[in-house]
Write an enzyme that holds these catalytic residues in place. Structure first.
Site, PDB file in Angstrom:
ATOM      1  N   ARG A  50     -30.226  18.294 -22.168  1.00  0.00           N
ATOM      2  CA  ARG A  50     -29.897  19.709 -22.050  1.00  0.00           C
ATOM      3  C   ARG A  50     -28.528  19.978 -22.665  1.00  0.00           C
ATOM      4  O   ARG A  50     -27.605  19.191 -22.511  1.00  0.00           O
ATOM      5  CB  ARG A  50     -29.849  20.110 -20.583  1.00  0.00           C
ATOM      6  CG  ARG A  50     -31.104  19.759 -19.800  1.00  0.00           C
ATOM      7  CD  ARG A  50     -30.877  20.031 -18.319  1.00  0.00           C
ATOM      8  NE  ARG A  50     -31.998  19.578 -17.511  1.00  0.00           N
ATOM      9  CZ  ARG A  50     -32.047  19.663 -16.179  1.00  0.00           C
ATOM     10  NH1 ARG A  50     -31.008  20.184 -15.526  1.00  0.00           N
ATOM     11  NH2 ARG A  50     -33.098  19.226 -15.514  1.00  0.00           N
ATOM     12  N   ASP A  52     -25.696  23.146 -22.437  1.00  0.00           N
ATOM     13  CA  ASP A  52     -25.409  24.317 -21.618  1.00  0.00           C
ATOM     14  C   ASP A  52     -25.405  25.591 -22.446  1.00  0.00           C
ATOM     15  O   ASP A  52     -25.360  25.554 -23.676  1.00  0.00           O
ATOM     16  CB  ASP A  52     -24.052  24.170 -20.938  1.00  0.00           C
ATOM     17  CG  ASP A  52     -23.993  22.994 -19.981  1.00  0.00           C
ATOM     18  OD1 ASP A  52     -25.056  22.582 -19.489  1.00  0.00           O
ATOM     19  OD2 ASP A  52     -22.884  22.494 -19.730  1.00  0.00           O
ATOM     20  N   TYR A 110     -21.072  13.743 -29.316  1.00  0.00           N
ATOM     21  CA  TYR A 110     -20.677  15.142 -29.201  1.00  0.00           C
ATOM     22  C   TYR A 110     -19.325  15.326 -29.878  1.00  0.00           C
ATOM     23  O   TYR A 110     -18.497  14.411 -29.897  1.00  0.00           O
ATOM     24  CB  TYR A 110     -20.523  15.553 -27.732  1.00  0.00           C
ATOM     25  CG  TYR A 110     -21.810  15.815 -26.999  1.00  0.00           C
ATOM     26  CD1 TYR A 110     -22.366  17.088 -26.968  1.00  0.00           C
ATOM     27  CD2 TYR A 110     -22.459  14.798 -26.305  1.00  0.00           C
ATOM     28  CE1 TYR A 110     -23.539  17.347 -26.263  1.00  0.00           C
ATOM     29  CE2 TYR A 110     -23.632  15.040 -25.606  1.00  0.00           C
ATOM     30  CZ  TYR A 110     -24.164  16.321 -25.591  1.00  0.00           C
ATOM     31  OH  TYR A 110     -25.322  16.559 -24.899  1.00  0.00           O
ATOM     32  N   ARG A 196     -17.067  18.358 -21.536  1.00  0.00           N
ATOM     33  CA  ARG A 196     -16.163  19.509 -21.438  1.00  0.00           C
ATOM     34  C   ARG A 196     -15.033  19.247 -20.439  1.00  0.00           C
ATOM     35  O   ARG A 196     -13.896  19.693 -20.650  1.00  0.00           O
ATOM     36  CB  ARG A 196     -16.950  20.757 -21.058  1.00  0.00           C
ATOM     37  CG  ARG A 196     -17.884  21.232 -22.173  1.00  0.00           C
ATOM     38  CD  ARG A 196     -18.872  22.285 -21.689  1.00  0.00           C
ATOM     39  NE  ARG A 196     -18.196  23.467 -21.190  1.00  0.00           N
ATOM     40  CZ  ARG A 196     -18.827  24.430 -20.508  1.00  0.00           C
ATOM     41  NH1 ARG A 196     -20.133  24.343 -20.266  1.00  0.00           N
ATOM     42  NH2 ARG A 196     -18.153  25.479 -20.076  1.00  0.00           N
TER      43      ARG A 196
END
Length: 243
Positions: A50, A52, A110, A196
């Site tokens: 997933r 966000d 990422y 994050r």
């Protein structure tokens, strides 16, 4: 037949990747509808993970099964005509019958983009978080303490988890130019909001608001309140998935 797709998207206007019963404004829902319409049968897509709301992807991977024998060139042309300009299927290929985009993933990369220039970020504000005056030497020193195998519960938004929260980060690279700082994270998996929160913690270190050794406290005590803020979604992009 089992097919593997590589997908890119600007996540700005979507409510994340995963389909939701109460909201169809997700990447997964959009793709499932487009493929179902094209093939004349219900399509169910498995994503590698997933993302966000507001998070982007250049290398999201998904798979779906169908009774149809797809002409890959025509499929790419047709599905990209159906999709909005903010979403693109970059490739499609046949996969082994047992291939599953999430279950077979071995790792991901990422990248988080910070806009550091003194002038306004005119053309790419949807893809970067504006923050200036960061000490990247201190950020690199702190990032080194995150590399390795640790319990990252304190760097996630999970309250608790029945599944293991141990993950391995193999590399964190911090690169900068005249306008941006880019933080690249590669690991075997990431918890909810983990990238994050790690980014927010590194930013606070770069601002001088915390010492690099606070990283050890978060890892040891597994306490989210000891970590930094959750960096905004727009700076984050899923770059690659490894199999």
């Amino acid at each position: 037949m089992n097919y593997k797709m590589t997908i890119a998207y600007d996540g700005s206007r979507f409510n994340g990747w995963q389909a939701q019963k109460e909201n169809d404004n997700t990447i997964q829902s959009l793709l499932e509808k487009a493929i179902s319409d094209m093939l004349g049968e219900k399509a169910e897509i498995n994503g590698s993970g997933r993302t966000d709301a507001g998070v982007h992807a250049k290398g999201q991977v998904a798979n779906f099964k169908t009774k149809a024998n797809i002409d890959k060139e025509l499929f790419l042309r047709d599905i990209n005509e159906k999709l909005p300009s903010s979403v693109a299927v970059k490739s499609v290929e046949e996969a082994e019958e047992r291939f599953h985009a999430r279950l077979n993933a071995k790792g991901k990369t990422y990248e988080y983009t910070i806009w550091k220039a003194a002038y306004n970020n005119v053309f790419s504000k949807r893809f970067a978080f504006e923050c200036r005056g960061l000490d990247t030497v201190k950020m690199r020193e702190a990032a080194a303490l995150l590399i390795g195998t640790h319990d990252f519960l304190g760097f996630s938004s999970l309250k608790k988890s029945k599944k293991s929260t141990v993950r391995t980060i193999t590399a964190i690279e911090i690169k900068e130019d005249n306008e941006t700082i880019k933080i690249s994270y590669t690991g075997n998996g990431f918890l909810y909001n983990m990238v994050r929160i790690m980014t927010g913690t590194l930013i606070e270190t770069g601002e001088g608001k915390r010492d690099k050794h606070s990283i050890a406290d978060v890892l040891d005590k597994k306490d989210r309140s000891l970590a930094g803020f959750t960096a905004p979604a727009q700076g984050l992009c899923l770059m690659d998935v490894f199999y």
